[in-house]
Design a protein around this motif. Structure first.
Motif, PDB file in Angstrom:
ATOM      1  N   LYS A  96     -13.598   3.650  24.140  1.00  0.00           N
ATOM      2  CA  LYS A  96     -14.737   4.326  24.769  1.00  0.00           C
ATOM      3  C   LYS A  96     -15.575   5.093  23.741  1.00  0.00           C
ATOM      4  CE  LYS A  96     -15.882   7.348  28.648  1.00  0.00           C
ATOM      5  NZ  LYS A  96     -15.354   8.035  29.825  1.00  0.00           N
ATOM      6  N   TYR A  97     -14.901   5.791  22.817  1.00  0.00           N
ATOM      7  CA  TYR A  97     -15.614   6.624  21.840  1.00  0.00           C
ATOM      8  C   TYR A  97     -15.522   6.073  20.420  1.00  0.00           C
ATOM      9  CZ  TYR A  97     -15.859   9.866  25.711  1.00  0.00           C
ATOM     10  OH  TYR A  97     -16.115  10.435  26.927  1.00  0.00           O
ATOM     11  N   ASP A  98     -14.891   4.913  20.254  1.00  0.00           N
ATOM     12  CA  ASP A  98     -14.731   4.282  18.947  1.00  0.00           C
ATOM     13  C   ASP A  98     -14.204   5.293  17.925  1.00  0.00           C
ATOM     14  OD1 ASP A  98     -14.765   2.146  17.150  1.00  0.00           O
ATOM     15  OD2 ASP A  98     -16.787   2.617  16.459  1.00  0.00           O
ATOM     16  N   ALA A  99     -13.055   5.874  18.264  1.00  0.00           N
ATOM     17  CA  ALA A  99     -12.497   6.939  17.428  1.00  0.00           C
ATOM     18  C   ALA A  99     -10.967   6.873  17.432  1.00  0.00           C
ATOM     19  CB  ALA A  99     -12.954   8.299  17.962  1.00  0.00           C
ATOM     20  N   PRO A 100     -10.363   7.313  16.326  1.00  0.00           N
ATOM     21  CA  PRO A 100      -8.899   7.339  16.268  1.00  0.00           C
ATOM     22  C   PRO A 100      -8.336   8.475  17.119  1.00  0.00           C
ATOM     23  CG  PRO A 100      -9.801   8.310  14.282  1.00  0.00           C
ATOM     24  CD  PRO A 100     -10.976   7.791  15.082  1.00  0.00           C
ATOM     25  N   MET A 101      -7.161   8.223  17.685  1.00  0.00           N
ATOM     26  CA  MET A 101      -6.428   9.231  18.460  1.00  0.00           C
ATOM     27  C   MET A 101      -4.951   9.159  18.048  1.00  0.00           C
ATOM     28  SD  MET A 101      -8.158   8.501  22.211  1.00  0.00           S
ATOM     29  CE  MET A 101      -7.097   9.616  23.105  1.00  0.00           C
ATOM     30  N   PRO A 102      -4.644   9.535  16.799  1.00  0.00           N
ATOM     31  CA  PRO A 102      -3.257   9.417  16.343  1.00  0.00           C
ATOM     32  C   PRO A 102      -2.320  10.350  17.101  1.00  0.00           C
ATOM     33  CG  PRO A 102      -4.684  10.294  14.596  1.00  0.00           C
ATOM     34  CD  PRO A 102      -5.535  10.057  15.789  1.00  0.00           C
ATOM     35  N   HIS A 103      -1.080   9.910  17.214  1.00  0.00           N
ATOM     36  CA  HIS A 103      -0.028  10.698  17.881  1.00  0.00           C
ATOM     37  C   HIS A 103      -0.455  11.113  19.287  1.00  0.00           C
ATOM     38  CE1 HIS A 103       1.801  10.745  13.968  1.00  0.00           C
ATOM     39  NE2 HIS A 103       0.762  11.375  13.456  1.00  0.00           N
ATOM     40  N   ALA A 104      -0.988  10.179  20.059  1.00  0.00           N
ATOM     41  CA  ALA A 104      -1.529  10.485  21.389  1.00  0.00           C
ATOM     42  C   ALA A 104      -0.433  10.520  22.447  1.00  0.00           C
ATOM     43  CB  ALA A 104      -2.590   9.457  21.774  1.00  0.00           C
ATOM     44  N   VAL A 105      -0.415  11.623  23.184  1.00  0.00           N
ATOM     45  CA  VAL A 105       0.457  11.784  24.354  1.00  0.00           C
ATOM     46  C   VAL A 105      -0.483  11.844  25.558  1.00  0.00           C
ATOM     47  CG1 VAL A 105       2.160  13.235  25.512  1.00  0.00           C
ATOM     48  CG2 VAL A 105       2.200  13.029  22.996  1.00  0.00           C
ATOM     49  N   PHE A 106      -0.570  10.740  26.289  1.00  0.00           N
ATOM     50  CA  PHE A 106      -1.459  10.664  27.450  1.00  0.00           C
ATOM     51  C   PHE A 106      -0.808  11.346  28.640  1.00  0.00           C
ATOM     52  CE2 PHE A 106      -3.122   7.474  24.675  1.00  0.00           C
ATOM     53  CZ  PHE A 106      -4.484   7.499  24.903  1.00  0.00           C
ATOM     54  N   TYR A 107      -1.638  12.095  29.413  1.00  0.00           N
ATOM     55  CA  TYR A 107      -1.094  12.845  30.540  1.00  0.00           C
ATOM     56  C   TYR A 107      -1.904  12.704  31.826  1.00  0.00           C
ATOM     57  CZ  TYR A 107      -4.640  16.294  29.190  1.00  0.00           C
ATOM     58  OH  TYR A 107      -5.816  16.917  28.881  1.00  0.00           O
ATOM     59  N   HIS A 108      -3.133  12.191  31.753  1.00  0.00           N
ATOM     60  CA  HIS A 108      -3.968  12.106  32.953  1.00  0.00           C
ATOM     61  C   HIS A 108      -5.047  11.063  32.688  1.00  0.00           C
ATOM     62  CE1 HIS A 108      -6.009  13.485  36.591  1.00  0.00           C
ATOM     63  NE2 HIS A 108      -7.122  13.676  35.907  1.00  0.00           N
ATOM     64  N   GLY A 109      -4.811   9.845  33.150  1.00  0.00           N
ATOM     65  CA  GLY A 109      -5.774   8.780  32.878  1.00  0.00           C
ATOM     66  C   GLY A 109      -5.949   8.596  31.390  1.00  0.00           C
ATOM     67  N   GLY A 110      -7.192   8.688  30.912  1.00  0.00           N
ATOM     68  CA  GLY A 110      -7.476   8.528  29.489  1.00  0.00           C
ATOM     69  C   GLY A 110      -7.398   9.814  28.696  1.00  0.00           C
ATOM     70  N   TYR A 111      -6.991  10.914  29.319  1.00  0.00           N
ATOM     71  CA  TYR A 111      -6.875  12.194  28.617  1.00  0.00           C
ATOM     72  C   TYR A 111      -5.534  12.275  27.899  1.00  0.00           C
ATOM     73  CZ  TYR A 111     -10.909  13.688  31.334  1.00  0.00           C
ATOM     74  OH  TYR A 111     -12.159  13.786  31.891  1.00  0.00           O
ATOM     75  N   ALA A 112      -5.591  12.804  26.674  1.00  0.00           N
ATOM     76  CA  ALA A 112      -4.380  12.896  25.857  1.00  0.00           C
ATOM     77  C   ALA A 112      -4.412  14.148  24.994  1.00  0.00           C
ATOM     78  CB  ALA A 112      -4.260  11.668  24.958  1.00  0.00           C
ATOM     79  N   ILE A 113      -3.243  14.513  24.511  1.00  0.00           N
ATOM     80  CA  ILE A 113      -3.111  15.489  23.433  1.00  0.00           C
ATOM     81  C   ILE A 113      -2.888  14.636  22.192  1.00  0.00           C
ATOM     82  CG2 ILE A 113      -1.722  17.348  22.466  1.00  0.00           C
ATOM     83  CD1 ILE A 113      -0.983  18.129  25.362  1.00  0.00           C
ATOM     84  N   HIS A 114      -3.751  14.805  21.170  1.00  0.00           N
ATOM     85  CA  HIS A 114      -3.655  13.939  19.997  1.00  0.00           C
ATOM     86  C   HIS A 114      -4.176  14.639  18.750  1.00  0.00           C
ATOM     87  CE1 HIS A 114      -8.009  13.031  19.868  1.00  0.00           C
ATOM     88  NE2 HIS A 114      -7.960  12.998  21.196  1.00  0.00           N
ATOM     89  N   ALA A 115      -3.938  14.007  17.598  1.00  0.00           N
ATOM     90  CA  ALA A 115      -4.380  14.555  16.315  1.00  0.00           C
ATOM     91  C   ALA A 115      -5.871  14.335  16.112  1.00  0.00           C
ATOM     92  CB  ALA A 115      -3.599  13.897  15.174  1.00  0.00           C
ATOM     93  N   THR A 116      -6.428  15.165  15.225  1.00  0.00           N
ATOM     94  CA  THR A 116      -7.839  15.041  14.858  1.00  0.00           C
ATOM     95  C   THR A 116      -8.002  15.233  13.361  1.00  0.00           C
ATOM     96  OG1 THR A 116     -10.079  15.864  15.274  1.00  0.00           O
ATOM     97  CG2 THR A 116      -8.322  17.508  15.244  1.00  0.00           C
TER      98      THR A 116
END
Length: 159
Positions: A96-116
């Motif tokens: 969707k945003y053409d961006a990396p989301m390393p170490h992603a922990v998804f919790y609600h649909g496409g929402y995640a806690i991830h590295a930046t």
């Protein structure tokens, strides 16, 4: 349901005895506290742009970490509520945003806690709704969720 009945249902649930689905939902987060099972709780404060990570290991020893985060910028809300991780992705790429989301922990649909990579923006809203962490912190959180299990992890997002 009175307190004694609720407690009995919780004890029954913990030891594998029958409990109604409603009772199970009420007490799903008590098992680690009472049995000493390992648990991970991540509480994200949108107003403070902080995440407090509480970890209880297999010996019942608690550890607490506090990290800066970036949540949703104007127009991109981070949803509040209580969640459990739904899936993990060690090197996710957002289509969707053409961006990396390393170490992603998804919790609600496409929402995640991830590295930046945008660590200079941590401590202020900057994301499209996800919760961003510094890479070492995201890696640690990801590894703890993987080790302790999604079923023993709780994610709480508050205003």
């Amino acid at each position: 349901m009175n307190t004694l009945t609720k407690f009995a249902a919780a004890v029954g649930l913990m030891f594998g005895l029958a409990a109604s689905p409603a009772d199970a939902a009420l007490f799903k987060n008590l098992r680690p506290l009472i049995t000493g099972a390992p648990s991970v709780t991540a509480t994200v404060s949108i107003s403070q742009q902080r995440m407090v990570l509480q970890v209880v290991d297999e010996n019942g020893a608690p550890r607490t970490f506090m990290w800066k985060v970036s949540t949703g910028k104007a127009g991109y809300d981070t949803p509040t509520g209580d969640y459990g991780p739904t899936w993990l992705s060690p090197s996710h790429w957002s289509k969707k945003y053409d961006a990396p989301m390393p170490h992603a922990v998804f919790y609600h649909g496409g929402y995640a806690i991830h590295a930046t990579n945008a660590v200079a923006r941590l401590g202020q809203p900057a994301s499209h709704g996800c919760v961003r962490l510094a890479k070492p912190n995201a890696a640690m959180f990801f590894d703890l969720v993987a080790e302790y299990g999604k079923q023993n992890t709780k994610i709480v997002i508050v205003d």
